[in-house]
Design an enzyme around this catalytic site. Structure first.
Site, mmCIF file in Angstrom:
data_model
loop_
_atom_site.group_PDB
_atom_site.id
_atom_site.type_symbol
_atom_site.label_atom_id
_atom_site.label_comp_id
_atom_site.label_asym_id
_atom_site.label_seq_id
_atom_site.Cartn_x
_atom_site.Cartn_y
_atom_site.Cartn_z
ATOM 1 N NE ARG A 39 -4.114 -1.976 1.796
ATOM 2 C CZ ARG A 39 -4.958 -2.554 2.631
ATOM 3 N NH1 ARG A 39 -4.746 -2.512 3.925
ATOM 4 N NH2 ARG A 39 -6.019 -3.173 2.166
ATOM 5 C CE LYS A 200 -22.505 -18.873 3.183
ATOM 6 N NZ LYS A 200 -22.906 -18.390 4.509
ATOM 7 N N GLY A 358 -10.542 -9.917 -2.291
ATOM 8 C CA GLY A 358 -9.443 -10.446 -1.478
ATOM 9 C C GLY A 358 -8.984 -11.819 -1.929
ATOM 10 N N GLY A 381 -13.491 -3.921 -0.272
ATOM 11 C CA GLY A 381 -14.857 -3.409 -0.168
ATOM 12 C C GLY A 381 -15.209 -2.380 -1.231
HETATM 13 P P1 ADP Z 1 -13.447 -12.646 -2.946
HETATM 14 O O1 ADP Z 1 -12.756 -12.478 -1.630
HETATM 15 O O2 ADP Z 1 -12.466 -12.662 -4.084
HETATM 16 O O3 ADP Z 1 -14.560 -11.658 -3.158
HETATM 17 P P2 ADP Z 1 -15.187 -14.712 -1.926
HETATM 18 O O4 ADP Z 1 -14.783 -14.339 -0.534
HETATM 19 O O5 ADP Z 1 -16.542 -14.401 -2.358
HETATM 20 O O6 ADP Z 1 -14.102 -14.109 -2.976
HETATM 21 O O7 ADP Z 1 -15.039 -16.282 -2.123
HETATM 22 C C1 ADP Z 1 -13.855 -17.003 -1.954
HETATM 23 C C2 ADP Z 1 -14.093 -18.314 -1.271
HETATM 24 O O8 ADP Z 1 -15.021 -19.131 -1.977
HETATM 25 C C3 ADP Z 1 -12.815 -19.120 -1.198
HETATM 26 O O9 ADP Z 1 -12.446 -19.277 0.162
HETATM 27 C C4 ADP Z 1 -13.166 -20.452 -1.838
HETATM 28 O O10 ADP Z 1 -12.619 -21.564 -1.159
HETATM 29 C C5 ADP Z 1 -14.666 -20.465 -1.739
HETATM 30 N N1 ADP Z 1 -15.264 -21.385 -2.720
HETATM 31 C C6 ADP Z 1 -15.176 -21.317 -4.056
HETATM 32 N N2 ADP Z 1 -15.821 -22.353 -4.640
HETATM 33 C C7 ADP Z 1 -16.335 -23.103 -3.658
HETATM 34 C C8 ADP Z 1 -17.106 -24.307 -3.620
HETATM 35 N N3 ADP Z 1 -17.467 -24.948 -4.728
HETATM 36 N N4 ADP Z 1 -17.446 -24.785 -2.414
HETATM 37 C C9 ADP Z 1 -17.059 -24.148 -1.282
HETATM 38 N N5 ADP Z 1 -16.342 -22.998 -1.246
HETATM 39 C C10 ADP Z 1 -15.981 -22.483 -2.419
#
Ligand code: ADP
Ligand code: MG
Length: 400
Positions: A39, A200, A358, A381
């Site tokens: 950063r 999710k 992230g 965020g």
């Molecule tokens: P970001 O931080 O890039 O916005 P998210 O926090 O939404 O991404 O999602 C990342 C998480 O989703 C990871 O920890 C990954 O393990 C999980 N993930 C991805 N695919 C699956 C799956 N099929 N089942 C369970 N967890 C999953």
């Protein structure tokens, strides 16, 4: 692109002027020292450009969440060394953000010197965006430069209020981020694909909602693909799945249909009976063949190939969320493969690729694809709120 001034709009000589510069210095710490100075490196060009022009630079940042009170464990004095190291210059720590201490310090600083103000969140006026608080800070500055895109989704005094009180400019990092985001969803080269993955649907509903109206291809992966598959009456076994959101998933698919956006769901997947590295129960199957005691942990190779072909027809991709549980082998395969395809297409000049989030940043780094993307946002965020189509107050204030 909304109009905002950049450092290009400043006169060549800023000698005798004071620049209040909002930066992101919220560094990860261990045992009292910074473990990652990315950063500071991001803010360095802006800071040095201003000092080269002869300005006195006052750095303004938050550090942790002190909730409007002085907290000796969250003083920016802890990051003074890291800032000096990266900038290769001495930095004076100033224990206030306004008032006589700041005024006296400015009397000591010479043109081209740098002061580091204390954690702006020690004062309740920061998060309340109190105009009096902003005015007290503005008293000390001639110009305001915002180089902290990662804080731009907050309407705080140092991210928003100040922009209304002083001539305001986007710093170089902010400028690069805004240009990249504009190239991804503002005025992108068409066709545009969005890759949305992660755990999710519920955390990314607004993202999906915004994208269906803006992109030609919506690629859904990760745990959220399971909810969309379930909405299409696929039995996803014991996969992570938000069964209560299948109605929402169907509505999003209908909206996509109306908007001329193709939703891409996998037709093969990688499944296992337990979530562990390289489990015995690992297999690849058609989405219609998932057993009741299996869970989907990654997209299958055929799906990845088809998605690669989609990217080959696109000029722009915007990516948030891994396609599988990439932290555990071999469920990183789909994410790694598609990331490499996107990186190669970017290298070849046919694709503009912008990613953020992230876990997404970690996944792209793991794939060795991060440096080949056109732009990878580390803003968290703020990046997600932008993907949701929201106006970011810190950006809007710069443009007004
Ligand atoms: P970001 O931080 O890039 O916005 P998210 O926090 O939404 O991404 O999602 C990342 C998480 O989703 C990871 O920890 C990954 O393990 C999980 N993930 C991805 N695919 C699956 C799956 N099929 N089942 C369970 N967890 C999953
Ligand atoms: Mg995450």
């Amino acid at each position: 692109m909304p109009g905002f001034k950049t450092l290009d709009d400043l006169p060549a000589d800023l000698a005798g002027k004071v620049a209040l510069v909002r930066v992101d210095l919220n560094l990860p710490m261990k045992d009292g020292s910074a473990t990652d100075v990315t950063r500071v490196e991001a803010a360095k060009p802006t800071i040095l450009e201003l000092t080269d022009k002869g300005a006195k630079v006052l750095l303004l940042a938050h550090f942790g969440r002190p909730k409007g009170q002085r907290n000796s464990t969250m003083s920016t004095s802890f990051i003074q060394d890291a800032v000096e190291d990266v900038l290769g210059k001495e930095v004076m720590f100033i224990s206030e953000v306004s008032g006589p201490v700041v005024e006296q310090s400015l009397g000591i600083l010479r043109n081209g010197d740098i002061g580091l103000l204390d954690n702006v969140r020690f004062w309740p006026g920061e998060e309340a965006n109190d105009p009096e608080f902003a005015r007290a800070m503005a008293e000390h500055g001639d110009i305001y430069v915002n180089d902290a895109f990662s804080a731009a989704h907050r309407a705080h005094a140092s991210t928003e209020g100040l922009a209304h009180l002083l001539p305001s400019y986007a710093g170089r990092a902010m400028e690069a981020e805004l240009k990249a985001l504009d190239a991804a969803l503002g005025a992108p080269k068409q066709p545009v694909a969005a890759v949305v993955g992660g755990a999710k649907v519920s955390t990314k509903l607004d993202v999906l909602q915004n994208l269906v109206g803006k992109v030609q291809h919506l690629i859904i992966g990760g745990g959220m693909a399971n909810t969309f598959l379930a909405a299409r009456a696929v039995d996803v076994g014991k996969s992570l799945c938000e069964h209560d959101l299948t109605g929402t998933a169907n509505r999003i698919m209908d909206e996509a249909d109306h908007a001329g956006c193709t939703v891409h769901l996998p037709y093969d997947v990688v499944v296992a009976k337990e979530f562990a590295a390289n489990p015995d129960s690992l297999r690849t199957c058609n989405v219609h063949e998932v057993e009741a005691d299996e869970m989907i942990l990654d997209l299958g190779p055929q799906a990845v190939e088809a998605l690669g072909d989609v990217l080959k027809t696109c000029r722009t991709v915007v990516w948030n969320g891994p396609l599988g549980a990439f932290e555990t082998e071999p469920f990183d395969a789909a994410t790694v493969a598609l990331a490499k395809t996107a990186a190669a297409l970017t290298e070849g000049g046919s694709l503009t690729s912008v990613a953020g989030g992230g876990d997404t940043v970690a996944a792209l780094a793991h794939a060795g694809a991060k440096d080949d993307f056109t732009f990878v946002s580390t803003a968290g965020g703020a990046f997600l709120e932008w993907m949701e189509g929201r106006e970011l107050p810190g950006v809007a204030a710069l443009s007004s």
